[in-house]
Design a protein around this motif. Sequence first.
Motif, PDB file in Angstrom:
ATOM      1  N   UNK A   1     -46.398   2.067 -29.253  1.00 26.52           N
ATOM      2  CA  UNK A   1     -47.275   2.561 -28.189  1.00 26.52           C
ATOM      3  C   UNK A   1     -48.050   1.467 -27.463  1.00 26.52           C
ATOM      4  N   UNK A   2     -48.118   0.269 -28.056  1.00 21.86           N
ATOM      5  CA  UNK A   2     -48.838  -0.851 -27.441  1.00 21.86           C
ATOM      6  C   UNK A   2     -50.291  -0.499 -27.152  1.00 21.86           C
TER       7      UNK A   2
ATOM      8  N   UNK B   1     -43.591  -0.328 -20.809  1.00 18.60           N
ATOM      9  CA  UNK B   1     -42.679  -1.456 -20.591  1.00 18.60           C
ATOM     10  C   UNK B   1     -41.350  -1.263 -21.316  1.00 18.60           C
ATOM     11  N   UNK B   2     -41.278  -0.265 -22.203  1.00 19.82           N
ATOM     12  CA  UNK B   2     -40.051  -0.007 -22.961  1.00 19.82           C
ATOM     13  C   UNK B   2     -39.208   1.103 -22.342  1.00 19.82           C
ATOM     14  N   UNK B   3     -39.672   1.673 -21.263  1.00 23.37           N
ATOM     15  CA  UNK B   3     -38.945   2.780 -20.657  1.00 23.37           C
ATOM     16  C   UNK B   3     -37.512   2.363 -20.327  1.00 23.37           C
ATOM     17  N   UNK B   4     -36.561   3.176 -20.781  1.00 22.34           N
ATOM     18  CA  UNK B   4     -35.158   2.899 -20.512  1.00 22.34           C
ATOM     19  C   UNK B   4     -34.509   1.926 -21.478  1.00 22.34           C
ATOM     20  N   UNK B   5     -35.304   1.314 -22.385  1.00 18.38           N
ATOM     21  CA  UNK B   5     -34.762   0.334 -23.323  1.00 18.38           C
ATOM     22  C   UNK B   5     -34.325   0.950 -24.640  1.00 18.38           C
ATOM     23  N   UNK B   6     -35.029   1.989 -25.080  1.00 17.92           N
ATOM     24  CA  UNK B   6     -34.847   2.485 -26.447  1.00 17.92           C
ATOM     25  C   UNK B   6     -33.751   3.535 -26.508  1.00 17.92           C
ATOM     26  N   UNK B   7     -32.793   3.326 -27.362  1.00 17.82           N
ATOM     27  CA  UNK B   7     -31.793   4.348 -27.633  1.00 17.82           C
ATOM     28  C   UNK B   7     -32.474   5.535 -28.318  1.00 17.82           C
ATOM     29  N   UNK B   8     -32.207   6.758 -27.891  1.00 13.93           N
ATOM     30  CA  UNK B   8     -32.889   7.936 -28.471  1.00 13.93           C
ATOM     31  C   UNK B   8     -32.749   8.016 -29.990  1.00 13.93           C
TER      32      UNK B   8
ATOM     33  N   UNK C   1     -53.488  -9.009 -23.705  1.00 16.44           N
ATOM     34  CA  UNK C   1     -53.191 -10.364 -23.240  1.00 16.44           C
ATOM     35  C   UNK C   1     -52.228 -10.264 -22.067  1.00 16.44           C
ATOM     36  N   UNK C   2     -52.031 -11.391 -21.408  1.00 13.41           N
ATOM     37  CA  UNK C   2     -51.107 -11.438 -20.271  1.00 13.41           C
ATOM     38  C   UNK C   2     -49.740 -11.979 -20.675  1.00 13.41           C
ATOM     39  N   UNK C   3     -49.477 -12.040 -21.972  1.00 15.81           N
ATOM     40  CA  UNK C   3     -48.190 -12.550 -22.433  1.00 15.81           C
ATOM     41  C   UNK C   3     -47.072 -11.575 -22.070  1.00 15.81           C
ATOM     42  N   UNK C   4     -45.844 -12.092 -21.889  1.00 13.99           N
ATOM     43  CA  UNK C   4     -44.704 -11.192 -21.605  1.00 13.99           C
ATOM     44  C   UNK C   4     -44.524 -10.181 -22.722  1.00 13.99           C
ATOM     45  N   UNK C   5     -44.178  -8.960 -22.368  1.00 11.56           N
ATOM     46  CA  UNK C   5     -44.014  -7.916 -23.356  1.00 11.56           C
ATOM     47  C   UNK C   5     -42.697  -8.070 -24.109  1.00 11.56           C
TER      48      UNK C   5
ATOM     49  N   UNK D   1     -50.469 -13.883 -32.558  1.00  7.21           N
ATOM     50  CA  UNK D   1     -50.410 -12.626 -33.295  1.00  7.21           C
ATOM     51  C   UNK D   1     -49.480 -11.630 -32.611  1.00  7.21           C
ATOM     52  N   UNK D   2     -49.007 -10.674 -33.395  1.00  2.00           N
ATOM     53  CA  UNK D   2     -48.201  -9.588 -32.835  1.00  2.00           C
ATOM     54  C   UNK D   2     -49.005  -8.810 -31.809  1.00  2.00           C
ATOM     55  N   UNK D   3     -50.281  -8.580 -32.089  1.00  2.00           N
ATOM     56  CA  UNK D   3     -51.110  -7.796 -31.166  1.00  2.00           C
ATOM     57  C   UNK D   3     -51.109  -8.410 -29.765  1.00  2.00           C
ATOM     58  N   UNK D   4     -51.187  -9.743 -29.690  1.00  2.00           N
ATOM     59  CA  UNK D   4     -51.246 -10.400 -28.383  1.00  2.00           C
ATOM     60  C   UNK D   4     -50.003 -10.137 -27.550  1.00  2.00           C
ATOM     61  N   UNK D   5     -48.891  -9.847 -28.187  1.00  2.00           N
ATOM     62  CA  UNK D   5     -47.645  -9.588 -27.461  1.00  2.00           C
ATOM     63  C   UNK D   5     -47.434  -8.104 -27.201  1.00  2.00           C
TER      64      UNK D   5
END
Length: 836
Positions: free
Chosen positions: A690-691, A726-733, A583-587, A575-579
């Motif tokens: 927001x995860x 985990x998204x810090x620095x990834x998202x273009x404003x 869960x311990x799956x990679x983000x 599921x999308x939720x697990x990611x």
Amino acid sequence: MENLRIRKTPLPLFSVIVFLLHLSSLHFPSLAYEPPDKYFINCGSNANATLNSRVFIADRFFHSKASNGINGGNQSNLNLTARIFRQESYYEFDITENGTYFVRLHFLAFASSSSNLSAALFDVSAFPNIWNPGFMLLKNFTAKNSNSNSTIKEFFLGIHPGSFRIYFTPRGSSFAFVNAIEVFLAPANFSPKNYTSSSPLVLHTIYRVNVGGQELRPDEDTLWRNWDSDDLYLTNSNPGGKVGPSQTPDYQVYEKDGFVAAANNFIAPDLVYETAKVMDNRSSTSNPSTLFNITWSFNVRRNAKHLVRAHFCDVVGGTAGVIVFNLYSNGNFTKKVGGPKSIFVNQLPYYYDFVVESKESELINISIGPNVEDTSINNSFLNGLEMLEIMEESAPIPNMKESKSINVAVVVGSVLGGLSLICILVVGFLLGLKYRKAKHVETSEWSPMPAFGGGSTHSRFTEGTITGSPITYLNLGLKISFAQLQQATNNFDTKFLIGEGGFGNVYRGTLSDGRIVAVKRGKRHEHSSGQGLPEFETEIMVLSRIRHRHLVSLIGYCDERSEMILVYEFMEKGTLREHLYESNLPRLSWKQRLEICIGAARGLNYLHKGAAGGIIHRDVKSTNILLDAKCVAKVADFGLSRSGPLDETHVSTNVKGTFGYLDPEYIMTQQLTEKSDVYSFGVVLLEVLCARPALDRNLPREQINLAEWGMNCKKNGLLEQIVDSSLKGQIDPSSLRKFSEIAEKCLQDDAYDRPTMGDVLWDLEYALQLQQTAKHREPHEDSTINASSEFVLPNVQHFPSHSSTVNQDDMTFSGVDESDTAGNEVFSQLKIGDAR
């Protein structure tokens, strides 16, 4: 080009009878089987034409502003007439038997004073069932023949009983044309044996080669196929030698280790199996330096999957089973052929199917070479090769404003004698009255599904539907026995348990054909009480009539005795939720999250606008968006879905769904609309950003509901503070700003203020383009007006998705402070016992 809306026109009873009587006079002199559905159409002609024992019927009864017929001077010559389409039009065929069908399209750009056929540019798509999205067969196609021979495009399609349509869609200001069409059922046991897919079968013939023999023309083949000589495709300096022709092949019915014995010469003509390419005389020596492979090379489309069928028949001679050799594709070992334990003796024809992907290369190489470990005889042979591209691109939903069909029952009608005509009219009139009376009392909420096959006599589906009407049209061709599912899951061993939901447990299973599937078994207490039956029925009825890349496919179901089991394609990444959390799956990266949201939006948009009658999912949430091995999103779980006719603004119904995702307006009014799905999807967008769960009772009271908390943060300019760390620095404003605007629009209290899923999809595509362009700018520079000059906005086509899975955390507000009455008072005043 004007887009025209499809309207399914009821087939005139008289035309059906005329058509059937006429077709009863046709025959296949060279065939030992008589397919129930066989259509050979001479397009744009006023006369019949004969080609290789087939009579192609003139379509002179077709009259439409969308097309006209032209000819090159000979009405009875199949390739010297054509039907031209100035706007989107289709041929419609009535299919009565489930199976694999040959579909051949003939194109010859002959000289004409009225039209330059070589300038035509168009698409061709097929709709194996009018309830489903279609398949793109030809895209940006133009027929520029280099000689007087027509170009024949051949396809294999798995078609269910019902209406089958072939659409011709001009590109831009151009036009489309076709000279002739063939549609007929392939013989039994003709379908690929080692190819499994959750999608319907659609194959395009790219190459067909008679290895070791001469070219075979259609009149030399039982199914009118053309076989090239393999000399055109040999690549190495050791071409091998030829053997044959030998004695007539010994056809049998047998399968072993993936090899399939050819039951008859419908699989391939005798002349294919009577000749072969073998290693030359040097193969008789044991000197390793003389060993070599024979290789054939084929030009193909990049990054496409191909089904390859290799034909074998030992015509070399000697002791049966002594020759052992290897089959290779693109230099990789594929299969060992022959051996003392093999049942494929001399003169027994057989074949092996396998899938090869071209990846970035535009070549596929097929080789055979000796197996020096298992035999002392260094030899190998091959009799034939077929290469068919696996067509996976969905076709856009046609949007015809008026019926422009070329109904084949009318096209091939014939003039009968006066007495016969009167009899038919009388019978047709009487049956027509009966049909109209029967049609008048239809009240089922869902469009009826055709019955495709037999089923258990213990089936509960003869009793009633979710609306109280008898379900007599469920897709019985999808039925799987309980014994098969026991074997697939090792009797529902807990080791194979992969999920639990409100309906029941989900197990990983492996079917007898090797397909890995997800098996959802309904809870036993719900079987006895009947609580799970409506969801079970709805899931089957919805998924058996729709198909889309972003909707989880239904493989089958079981309703034996007290069991209610659904079998789906297996989604490797869950599921999308697990990611996102829990869960311990990679983000997931931000780009991946955007692509997943876009996929889910495409699926939901197809449900709303593309599916027959419109479908409202009613349980959109992150656990109902599943990911395959490549992180492609697919919506699942349609047990709560409802039809939403496009001519109605809402469907009145008891409130059902999942707390945290429920549309406030739906809760208050109990009036369900497609905008209810839009609201739920807005909550999913915030989860992605927001995860965190839609409801989290462990948080402070003002943060429990994600929709309220997220919109409050956006209003106060604090949204970036609650973005997944985990998204810090990834998202273009600019991408973040556009994404948050989409979520805010979806979460408007008034459904009228929310966008459609089509608008949401468009905006998400734009947010992805902003992210990929990643030009560092100030957030205020991301206005739609300014951005429009910098980016080519996507021409979004809308397709479907499905979702639904129950998670215990979604089912209750337990743990919430009772003083927080903002939500609890609403829920306590409504009849929402069915909410989950």
